[in-house]
Structures are given as structure tokens and as C-alpha cells.
Scaffold this active site. Structure first.
Site, mmCIF file in Angstrom:
data_model
loop_
_atom_site.group_PDB
_atom_site.id
_atom_site.type_symbol
_atom_site.label_atom_id
_atom_site.label_comp_id
_atom_site.label_asym_id
_atom_site.label_seq_id
_atom_site.Cartn_x
_atom_site.Cartn_y
_atom_site.Cartn_z
ATOM 1 N N GLY A 9 0.835 -1.201 0.000
ATOM 2 C CA GLY A 9 0.000 0.000 0.000
ATOM 3 C C GLY A 9 0.866 1.246 0.000
ATOM 4 C CB ALA A 12 -1.670 9.196 1.986
ATOM 5 N N GLY A 14 1.822 4.515 3.428
ATOM 6 C CA GLY A 14 2.956 3.658 3.095
ATOM 7 C C GLY A 14 4.053 4.386 2.353
ATOM 8 C CG ASN A 104 -7.552 5.142 10.303
ATOM 9 O OD1 ASN A 104 -6.739 5.486 11.163
ATOM 10 N ND2 ASN A 104 -7.729 5.835 9.189
ATOM 11 C CE LYS A 185 -5.609 8.295 13.627
ATOM 12 N NZ LYS A 185 -5.047 7.328 12.653
ATOM 13 C CG ASN A 189 -9.622 7.863 12.572
ATOM 14 O OD1 ASN A 189 -9.308 8.821 11.880
ATOM 15 N ND2 ASN A 189 -8.795 6.849 12.795
ATOM 16 C CG ASN A 193 -12.188 9.578 8.940
ATOM 17 O OD1 ASN A 193 -11.789 9.761 7.801
ATOM 18 N ND2 ASN A 193 -11.367 9.327 9.941
ATOM 19 C CD GLU A 270 -10.010 2.633 5.906
ATOM 20 O OE1 GLU A 270 -9.236 1.691 6.154
ATOM 21 O OE2 GLU A 270 -9.718 3.821 6.103
#
Length: 306
Positions: A9, A12, A14, A104, A185, A189, A193, A270
Site C-alpha cells: 500500500g 499517503a 505507506g 484505522n 485514535k 476518526n 471522518n 472504511e
């Protein structure tokens, strides 16, 4: 002996962390798809608030079958693609390989362990504002820290060496309790998100209206309470952490979170690991996250009506 890294991956996340390791002299092998030809010819470019850099020679591959076995595999795919790991990982593994899930949500390590029962797995939580803006091009706008925790590591020394390598490359990396770190986190998120998608906006605009700012805090507190109930006394997140996240976001460089970028580009969201799994885990412990569930349902409607 230096660790050999693989990155699955190269986007952004990786591209940034793998690029930092490679720039610092570590051996890093990158799996690429649409970017392969471009990166093979032109290299990898990272524009960063911490200093731009360009990797002219990149160990780039179209398939993991072409890659060597590695000591550490950084999985930086969106979790919506995790079903691919059963085929992607085996060529990269040797008996001591550590797989670091920089993703995430909640439950990604547990689900991978069911597929690979003997695999050493750790989790990584990236606190970073970054985006892939073109072939072989990453823009890093703010932050960049990486919290790491063991899920099933038999060799903690390797995990400590990964943290040392990241810090030596200029990444603020640290070892933490994985379960608590994943819930912490989610405190950011879940509200940012989801609300940027359903309200078609950005985090800075959410912060600049009293109604949406109050909704952000309500969602944060619900995640914290769900975490503490689910933790069963193993850890406690103080409710003041919600105010800390609000203040951090207030000073953040304006950008669109990953789920908003996915929505704008009509990519799968996700939802499962960021919303459904935390809701389920809190419910098992007797706590109902009603507002988070409503946001989950709104996101599923949005995704079904691109």
C-alpha cells in the site's frame, strides 16, 4: 543485523513511512499497482512540512511474488482491501516476520490472525495529515507520529528495533498498549471522518460552528465511554481527552480526512472497522453507542447512493 522492510500500500501512509525509512538507508521494498511504471522511472517524491525528499532508486514491484521475504511488512492498505492479504502476504513471510497493520479502526489484527494463526502481528496508529496527489507523489501536510503496539509479537526486540528505525528516520514513533491506542485514535476518526462525509465539509469548518462542534464532542465522549466499558478496567481514557482532540484539530492544517477523500473519489468507505466493530465491542460490554450507530447508518446510506 538491519531489518528488511516491505510496504503493501504505497499511498499517503505507506509512501510516507516507507519513504522515510528508505531515505534513512533502510532496505525497503514497495508493492505498487498503477504507479509502478512511473515510480520505476521517476522514483518517489514526498513533499513534507518536515522537508521534501525524493527517492530516485526505489525497490518497486508489481506483485509480492516478485518480492523477497522480509523481516517487517508494513500493511498500509485501506482496511476495505484486507481480504487481499491472504494472497499478498505469503511470499513476504519467513518464520520470524512481523506484520505491522498501519490502519484505522478496531479488529484488523484479530481478523488477520484468524487467517494466519502463527503470524506475529502488531498494530500501528498514524497521526498524520497526508495525501497521495499523483503517481509517485505524496503530500505530507502536518503531524506524522506513529503509535505502535503488539498484538501477538513473540519477539518484542524486533518491535523495539522497528520503533528505533522509525525514530532514526525522523518519525516520532513510540510503543503503547495497542487496544487503548486503537480506541484513542477512534476518538478522532469516528467524528471527523464520518461527519465530513455526511455533512460534505472539512474538519476546520466543523470546528467553526457551535452546533457541529458540540456534535463532535458528543461523539468523542460516546467513543471514550464505549472504550472504557469495553476495556473492562484494562485501561481508562479520561473524558478530558475529547477536549484535547478538539484543540489539536483547531490548530491543524486544514485538509480532508481519508474517508472524505474516499467518498469524493467514489471508493469504498472504511465503515466496518471504524464504526461497526467498535459499536459491536461496546455493545458486548453493555454500552450502546447510539450517536455513533446513527452516523454509521448515514454513512452506509451515503455509500449506497454514490
Amino acid at each position: 543485523m538491519s531489518l528488511r522492510y516491505a510496504v503493501i500500500g504505497t499511498g499517503a501512509i505507506g509512501g510516507y513511512y516507507g519513504g522515510k525509512l528508505a531515505r534513512a538507508g533502510r532496505e525497503v521494498h514497495f508493492l505498487l499497482y498503477s504507479d509502478y511504471d512511473y515510480v520505476k522511472e521517476h522514483g518517489l517524491q514526498v513533499h513534507s512540512v518536515k522537508g521534501d525528499f525524493h527517492l530516485s532508486q526505489v525497490h518497486a514491484y508489481r506483485s509480492t511474488a516478485e518480492m523477497p521475504p522480509c523481516d517487517v511488512v508494513l500493511v498500509c492498505l485501506k482496511s476495505t482491501s484486507n481480504e487481499l492479504l491472504k494472497d499478498l502476504l505469503p511470499p513476504l513471510l519467513h518464520p520470524g516476520t512481523l506484520v505491522l497493520m498501519i490502519q484505522n479502526g478496531l479488529g484488523v489484527e484479530a481478523d488477520l490472525q484468524t487467517v494466519f494463526p502463527d503470524l506475529q502481528i502488531a498494530g500501528g496508529l498514524a497521526f498524520i495529515c497526508s495525501a497521495k496527489t499523483g503517481p509517485g507523489e505524496i503530500f505530507h501536510l502536518d503531524y506524522g507520529g506513529l503509535n505502535i503496539g503488539s498484538y501477538s509479537c513473540r519477539d518484542v526486540i524486533v518491535l523495539e528495533e522497528v520503533v528505533a528505525d522509525l525514530n532514526a528516520s525522523g518519525v516520532d514513533a513510540r510503543l503503547l498498549d495497542l487496544e487503548q491506542a486503537r480506541w484513542m485514535k477512534l476518538v478522532w476518526n469516528v467524528p471527523y471522518n464520518g461527519l465530513t462525509v455526511v455533512l460534505h465539509t472539512t474538519p476546520d469548518r466543523l470546528m467553526n460552528h457551535p452546533a457541529s462542534e458540540a456534535l463532535l464532542k458528543d461523539l468523542m465522549l460516546e467513543v471514550i465511554r464505549g472504550a472504557n466499558q469495553s476495556g473492562g478496567g484494562r485501561f481508562t481514557i479520561d473524558e478530558s481527552y475529547a477536549d484535547k482532540m478538539l484543540e489539536m484539530t483547531r490548530t491543524m492544517t486544514p485538509y480532508s480526512p481519508s474517508m472524505k477523500l474516499d467518498y469524493d473519489h467514489h471508493r469504498p468507505l472504511e465503515i466496518h472497522y471504524i464504526y461497526t466493530r467498535p459499536i459491536q465491542e461496546a455493545a458486548k460490554a453493555g454500552y450502546e453507542m447510539k450517536n455513533v450507530r446513527m452516523l454509521e447508518q448515514q454513512l452506509r446510506f451515503r455509500q449506497a447512493n454514490y
